[in-house]
Write a protein that holds these residues in place. Sequence first.
Motif, mmCIF file in Angstrom:
data_model
loop_
_atom_site.group_PDB
_atom_site.id
_atom_site.type_symbol
_atom_site.label_atom_id
_atom_site.label_comp_id
_atom_site.label_asym_id
_atom_site.label_seq_id
_atom_site.Cartn_x
_atom_site.Cartn_y
_atom_site.Cartn_z
ATOM 1 N N ALA A 71 0.845 -1.200 0.000
ATOM 2 C CA ALA A 71 0.000 0.000 0.000
ATOM 3 C C ALA A 71 0.878 1.247 0.000
ATOM 4 O O ALA A 71 1.882 1.314 0.719
ATOM 5 C CB ALA A 71 -0.897 -0.021 1.230
ATOM 6 N N GLY A 72 0.496 2.215 -0.852
ATOM 7 C CA GLY A 72 1.274 3.459 -0.937
ATOM 8 C C GLY A 72 0.767 4.503 0.037
ATOM 9 O O GLY A 72 -0.234 4.301 0.739
ATOM 10 N N GLU A 73 1.451 5.658 0.045
ATOM 11 C CA GLU A 73 1.050 6.775 0.919
ATOM 12 C C GLU A 73 -0.382 7.200 0.604
ATOM 13 O O GLU A 73 -0.788 7.227 -0.556
ATOM 14 C CB GLU A 73 1.990 7.983 0.690
ATOM 15 C CG GLU A 73 3.365 7.860 1.338
ATOM 16 C CD GLU A 73 3.321 7.565 2.836
ATOM 17 O OE1 GLU A 73 2.479 8.169 3.537
ATOM 18 O OE2 GLU A 73 4.112 6.702 3.298
ATOM 19 N N GLY A 74 -1.128 7.525 1.631
ATOM 20 C CA GLY A 74 -2.486 8.034 1.424
ATOM 21 C C GLY A 74 -3.519 6.946 1.201
ATOM 22 O O GLY A 74 -4.679 7.249 0.930
ATOM 23 N N THR A 75 -3.127 5.692 1.283
ATOM 24 C CA THR A 75 -4.100 4.615 1.091
ATOM 25 C C THR A 75 -4.674 4.167 2.434
ATOM 26 O O THR A 75 -4.169 4.562 3.493
ATOM 27 C CB THR A 75 -3.459 3.383 0.413
ATOM 28 O OG1 THR A 75 -2.396 2.924 1.257
ATOM 29 C CG2 THR A 75 -2.926 3.712 -0.959
#
Length: 364
Positions: A177-181
């Motif tokens: 999962a990336g940033e902001g997810t």
Amino acid sequence: MKIAEIISFLETEAPPSLQEQYDNAGLITGDASWECTGIICSLDAIEDVVQEAISKKCNLIIAHHPIIFGGLKKINGKNYVEKTVIKAIKSDIAIYAIHTNLDNIIGGVNGKMAAMLGLQNLTILLPKEGMLKKLFTFVPLAAAEKVRVAIFQAGGGHISNYSECSFNTTGTGTFKAGEGTNPYSGTIGQRHMEEEVKIEIIFPAYLERKIISAMKASHPYEEVAFDIINLSNSHPHIGSGMIGELNQPMDEKAFLSYIKSVFEASVVRHTTLLSRPIKKVAICGGAGSFLISKALAVGADVFITADLKYHEFFDANNQILIADIGHYESEQFTINLLQELLANKFPTFAVLKTAVKTNPVHYC
Ligand SMILES: [Zn+2]
């Protein structure tokens, strides 16, 4: 009740995407947001039928044949199409056509003909290709059943008389999962391994939007993983013409008299008699010459259709009996089919059959 509600019901039964490319089914005049005052079912929406709708205070005509077919460049009342359209628009009459989409479903025009003839073991004569797709989606174990059920309820997983068909394999999915997810599980920035079920479900192409939205609404992942592929399999319940069997074989002369009476035909034009009994019956309401070779290929004893040209009778090649019963005659029970469908669904509503016999062909 709004006209839109009636249209939406008809389009669940005979999805507009099943119409042939040349066709013009759908709402031809009027506005779906109108309150419906009553329905008249007809084969053709011609001027007399519009007049009937006005007299009987029905502002919706459901017709099999689209009154506007090849397009209009002028609307000044010079021919019957323009006259009908002008009259309908001036009188706020909506005309809705349900044409080749009704020809192409198993319970449509040909299904009604088959029922009138008492045919059994019905199948589509020329199943349509490109009608089926397959969905693969990857769901965490705990949510698999919920997603499966949602897809089934949206119409996925039907194969002939079987429903809720799916294939399920378990395996391991990975994601980071990336940033902001806001991942379902795991930690942002780290690769996560999740036990998942890969669900495979077949569905008719016309339900794609509904199925994808049902899947997404029930799936726990923020970013739903899924694939859709087109299948070459043909849909057994969608396509042109139909083939079925008589309960008991019939002598061919008796059979010709039988269809003449069932379809109230003044004349039946047919090919050379072959001195063999009739058991396997192919049918296509309206102009069906494009199915002669298919009827031959499946070994039908007879092919009942309409609008045959002189040379097309030669195509029987002494291998099949071809009977042309007339276009109106072959499709007239579509009026009953539409009336029954609508009256069943909306039992308290005025759903009438036209009293106008729209057949433009007469015999002397
Ligand atoms: Zn027709």
